[in-house]
Design a protein around this motif. Structure first.
Motif, mmCIF file in Angstrom:
data_model
loop_
_atom_site.group_PDB
_atom_site.id
_atom_site.type_symbol
_atom_site.label_atom_id
_atom_site.label_comp_id
_atom_site.label_asym_id
_atom_site.label_seq_id
_atom_site.Cartn_x
_atom_site.Cartn_y
_atom_site.Cartn_z
ATOM 1 N N ILE A 81 13.079 3.786 7.714
ATOM 2 C CA ILE A 81 12.008 3.519 7.011
ATOM 3 C C ILE A 81 10.799 3.443 8.118
ATOM 4 N N SER A 82 9.678 3.790 7.754
ATOM 5 C CA SER A 82 8.448 3.982 8.592
ATOM 6 C C SER A 82 8.405 2.863 9.559
ATOM 7 N N ASN A 129 8.545 -4.440 8.825
ATOM 8 C CA ASN A 129 8.506 -6.030 8.527
ATOM 9 C C ASN A 129 7.685 -6.471 7.459
ATOM 10 N N ILE A 130 7.472 -5.431 6.684
ATOM 11 C CA ILE A 130 6.503 -5.879 5.284
ATOM 12 C C ILE A 130 7.358 -6.012 4.153
ATOM 13 N N THR A 188 0.837 -1.301 -0.088
ATOM 14 C CA THR A 188 -0.013 0.171 -0.002
ATOM 15 C C THR A 188 0.860 1.328 0.062
ATOM 16 N N HIS A 189 2.050 1.090 -0.263
ATOM 17 C CA HIS A 189 3.053 2.214 -0.492
ATOM 18 C C HIS A 189 4.108 2.107 -1.346
ATOM 19 N N ILE A 190 4.879 3.263 -1.815
ATOM 20 C CA ILE A 190 5.949 3.310 -2.554
ATOM 21 C C ILE A 190 6.856 4.330 -1.986
#
Length: 398
Positions: free
Chosen positions: A379-380, A385-386, A339-341
């Motif tokens: 990283i957020s 862990n995604i 859901t993100h880039i």
């Protein structure tokens, strides 16, 4: 009544051709992205609006094919070469020419027929198909396009060029039936890559004020933007990431932004300069998800992102990539999560938790606002862990 309207439309077009050429030819001229396009229309190219049947479309094609169409094709190709138009921009020129020959609002089928004919006679492998009450316009394309329908013919993929005119149509329920027409010269594939924008008229630009704070100092920008860019990308599909990331800014917009960013980062270390660009991209614009903003997923080009009131992570990543490439030309990778880039940059020395890709170390640079104030190399927390995939690698040396 519908039959009478079609006759009236054809007669109106014929009457419009009353000129000093003895009612045989008409000069057509219109503005096109900073220039003036001229061509000549012969009356032999005036066709009645075709019925939505293969036989009717074939008859219309035979009339067009036997008419004096070459002057229009020559004019289109000359203008394409003069302005160095990519295929997508050339198609916009063809659309506007077809609008002059048969306005879309008067008869959509004839308008689409002219678009197809001009594209095919320009050498592109374009096709027509019928789906119930629709005329579908496809073109051979071997790129990775994600959000418009296509069909396969002889193991070749044809993308739908006019799907935006049927936005709610499900072509799986009513599969289009190809109209069997052979145009011998129509062999080229069509590309959606946009590597150059025209020099739009300076008077078509307006200024937009942008500002953000970096290291307790406020920075202000008056960026020149043209609605012509919005028009170009209005129906632009979801292209692959390499194509998307390499869409440039127009000349006027570039001149109003890039030199100032270069000036502001002059004297900064490479790390601090990239951090400045990351935070400019993160905080100079308001965030909003595409579903809320447009009702569907829509990737904005860098110039559209500057123009838009709101933008999301795709748009920020593309703009950030463009800025880093123009000012520092560093190697980069795009990291796609479900859901993100986000983007990672290769520095002389990695910063923070490095990302290893093909034996090289990259540092994450998050250009989209997050709950945390993320420095370079971080990283957020919600993404740590995604799993992600690398969808684009930029190496300035290749």
């Amino acid at each position: 009544m519908g039959h009478l309207l079609k006759i009236f439309g054809t007669l109106s077009l014929a009457l419009a051709l009353s000129t000093s050429y003895g009612q045989r030819k008409q000069d057509i001229s219109f503005d096109f992205y900073g220039g003036q396009f001229h061509t000549t229309l012969d009356t032999s190219l005036i066709v009645a609006a075709p019925e939505l049947s293969a036989a009717s479309i074939k008859r219309a094609y035979e009339q067009l094919n036997s008419g004096d169409y070459q002057p229009i094709i020559d004019s289109l190709q000359a203008y394409k070469n003069k302005l160095e138009l990519n295929d997508w921009l050339y198609y916009q020129l063809i659309r506007k020419t077809a609008e002059q020959l048969s306005p879309k609002s008067v008869n959509y089928s004839r308008y689409t027929l002219y678009k197809w004919f001009l594209l095919a006679k320009s050498g592109y492998d374009a096709r027509l198909a019928l789906s119930r009450d629709k005329i579908i316009f496809y073109v051979f394309n071997d790129e990775d396009i994600s959000d418009i329908p296509f069909f396969m013919v002889d193991n070749k993929k044809y993308m739908c060029l006019n799907y935006h005119d049927y936005p709610k149509a499900d072509l799986n329920i009513d599969p289009p039936v190809p109209v069997q027409l052979l145009v011998p010269e129509a062999t080229k594939s069509f590309s959606y890559k946009v590597t150059k924008l025209p020099d739009f008229k300076p008077e078509n630009y307006s200024e937009k004020k942008l500002e953000f704070v970096y290291k307790h100092k406020a920075y202000h920008f008056n960026v020149k933007l043209s609605k012509d860019v919005e028009a170009i990308f209005a129906n632009y599909p979801g292209v692959d990431f390499e194509t998307y990331f390499n869409i440039p800014l127009s000349k006027e917009t570039y001149g109003s932004l890039i030199p100032l960013l270069k000036k502001n980062t002059q004297g900064m270390s490479q790390k601090k300069g990239v951090d400045y660009l990351m935070r400019f991209t993160r905080y100079a614009f308001l965030y909003e998800d595409d579903e809320q903003n447009f009702g569907n997923e829509k990737r904005l080009s860098p110039e559209e992102t500057l123009f838009a009131s709101h933008s999301d992570c795709d748009d920020r990543v593309a703009l950030f990539f463009y800025l880093v490439k123009e000012i520092y030309n560093l190697p980069m990778i795009a990291m796609l999560y479900p859901t993100h880039i986000t983007m990672a940059v290769q520095f002389d020395q990695p910063i923070g938790d490095a990302i290893v890709y093909k034996g090289k170390l990259y540092s994450v640079c998050e250009p989209t606002p997050q709950k945390e104030d993320l420095p370079i190399g971080t990283i957020s927390a919600k993404l740590k862990n995604i799993p992600y995939q690398i969808v684009y690698q930029y190496d300035p040396n290749h």
